[in-house]
Enzyme design. Structure first.
Site, PDB file in Angstrom:
ATOM      1  N   ASN A 125       0.852  -1.201   0.000  1.00 36.66           N
ATOM      2  CA  ASN A 125       0.000   0.000   0.000  1.00 36.66           C
ATOM      3  C   ASN A 125       0.879   1.239   0.000  1.00 36.66           C
ATOM      4  OD1 ASN A 125      -2.379   1.629   0.408  1.00 36.66           O
ATOM      5  ND2 ASN A 125      -1.818   1.813   2.573  1.00 36.66           N
TER       6      ASN A 125
ATOM      7  N   HIS B 245       0.843   5.127   1.433  1.00 39.83           N
ATOM      8  CA  HIS B 245       0.144   5.936   2.441  1.00 39.83           C
ATOM      9  C   HIS B 245       0.812   7.308   2.513  1.00 39.83           C
ATOM     10  CE1 HIS B 245      -2.305   6.726   5.928  1.00 39.83           C
ATOM     11  NE2 HIS B 245      -1.225   7.217   6.533  1.00 39.83           N
TER      12      HIS B 245
ATOM     13  N   SER C  36       4.827   6.755   2.457  1.00 45.58           N
ATOM     14  CA  SER C  36       5.431   5.449   2.757  1.00 45.58           C
ATOM     15  C   SER C  36       4.768   4.380   1.899  1.00 45.58           C
ATOM     16  CB  SER C  36       5.181   5.059   4.222  1.00 45.58           C
ATOM     17  OG  SER C  36       5.551   6.096   5.110  1.00 45.58           O
TER      18      SER C  36
ATOM     19  N   ASP D 254      -2.428   0.473   8.224  1.00 43.34           N
ATOM     20  CA  ASP D 254      -1.191   1.213   7.966  1.00 43.34           C
ATOM     21  C   ASP D 254      -0.065   0.849   8.946  1.00 43.34           C
ATOM     22  OD1 ASP D 254      -2.503   2.580   5.867  1.00 43.34           O
ATOM     23  OD2 ASP D 254      -3.314   4.037   7.265  1.00 43.34           O
TER      24      ASP D 254
HETATM   25  C1  GAR Z   1      -2.736   9.121  -2.545  1.00 45.55           C
HETATM   26  O1  GAR Z   1      -2.256  10.292  -1.956  1.00 45.55           O
HETATM   27  C2  GAR Z   1      -2.529   7.939  -1.611  1.00 45.55           C
HETATM   28  O2  GAR Z   1      -1.345   8.004  -0.873  1.00 45.55           O
HETATM   29  C3  GAR Z   1      -3.724   8.064  -0.707  1.00 45.55           C
HETATM   30  O3  GAR Z   1      -4.778   8.413  -1.565  1.00 45.55           O
HETATM   31  C4  GAR Z   1      -4.271   9.150  -2.660  1.00 45.55           C
HETATM   32  C5  GAR Z   1      -4.746   8.511  -3.936  1.00 45.55           C
HETATM   33  O4  GAR Z   1      -4.428   9.300  -5.049  1.00 45.55           O
HETATM   34  N1  GAR Z   1      -3.992   6.837  -0.012  1.00 45.55           N
HETATM   35  C6  GAR Z   1      -4.507   6.776   1.206  1.00 45.55           C
HETATM   36  O5  GAR Z   1      -4.824   7.760   1.850  1.00 45.55           O
HETATM   37  C7  GAR Z   1      -4.685   5.376   1.733  1.00 45.55           C
HETATM   38  N2  GAR Z   1      -5.014   5.396   3.125  1.00 45.55           N
HETATM   39  P1  GAR Z   1      -4.425   8.679  -6.498  1.00 45.55           P
HETATM   40  O6  GAR Z   1      -5.784   7.977  -6.681  1.00 45.55           O
HETATM   41  O7  GAR Z   1      -4.301   9.859  -7.414  1.00 45.55           O
HETATM   42  O8  GAR Z   1      -3.298   7.723  -6.594  1.00 45.55           O
END
Ligand code: GAR
Length: 194
Positions: free
Chosen positions: A106, A108, A135, A144
């Site tokens: 994942n 995060h 991360s 997480d």
């Molecule tokens: C990213 O910033 C990712 O790190 C976060 O969601 C966004 C997705 O953007 N993930 C989380 O918060 C998971 N808990 P994207 O759809 O443009 O890749």
């Protein structure tokens, strides 16, 4: 390794993984993009890149585990060997995590173990942190909490809002995730056969 990417929304990290996975010599090959939302913009991006894109809406299922069993079937049918969560906003049950243990990673948007969960950027600003980041980690039962594979750092600037900080971190996410996924593939390959 046959790769599936799980998304819930716009899928910009997914797009970077698809780009990397189409390079010769990259250790993963994208076989499936799967979303729990039919409206996820990332599904169209995946189709444009000629990768199978499938929506399995969680709302169609009566509980979390039956939704995950449907996802699991789709993943097994395609012989998936590694799963990258990329903005997949459903917490996974111990059943699913156990089934894919050691093959599920994942990204995060915080410097774990700081700020698991939501609103990471607002929390970093409220705490007065001087740096923030992202991360990539192995997924375990705790949200997480799994071992970190790689991290990237950015400064928190004096006038940052959660949005401006999120933008700066996202640029680093896009660089970090392809490298961290390749590293995860290498770690899986090096494990003794069980
Ligand atoms: C990213 O910033 C990712 O790190 C976060 O969601 C966004 C997705 O953007 N993930 C989380 O918060 C998971 N808990 P994207 O759809 O443009 O890749």
């Amino acid at each position: 390794m046959r790769l599936a990417i799980l998304i819930s929304g716009r899928g910009t990290n997914m797009e970077r993984l698809l780009e990397a996975a189409s390079e010769p010599g990259y250790p993963a090959e994208a076989r499936l993009v799967l979303s729990n939302k039919t409206s996820a913009a990332g599904l169209d991006t995946a189709r444009r890149a000629d990768v199978e894109a499938l929506a399995i809406p969680h709302r169609d299922f009566e509980d979390r585990e039956s939704f995950e069993r449907a996802m699991d079937r789709a993943l097994q049918e395609r012989g998936i060997e590694i799963i990258a969560l990329a903005g997949f906003m459903r917490v996974l049950t111990p059943w699913f995590v156990g089934r894919w243990s050691g093959r599920l990673i994942n990204i995060h948007p915080s410097l774990l173990p700081k700020y698991p969960g939501l609103d990471t950027h607002a929390r970093a600003i409220a705490a007065g942190d001087e740096e923030a980041g992202c991360s990539v980690h192995w997924v375990t039962e705790g949200v997480d909490e799994g071992d970190v594979i790689a991290q990237a750092r950015v400064p928190v600037l004096k006038d940052d809002t959660a949005e401006s900080l999120a933008e700066r971190v996202l640029i680093e996410e896009h660089k970090l995730y392809p490298d961290a996924l390749a590293e995860a593939c290498r770690q899986i390959t090096r494990r003794p056969a069980s």
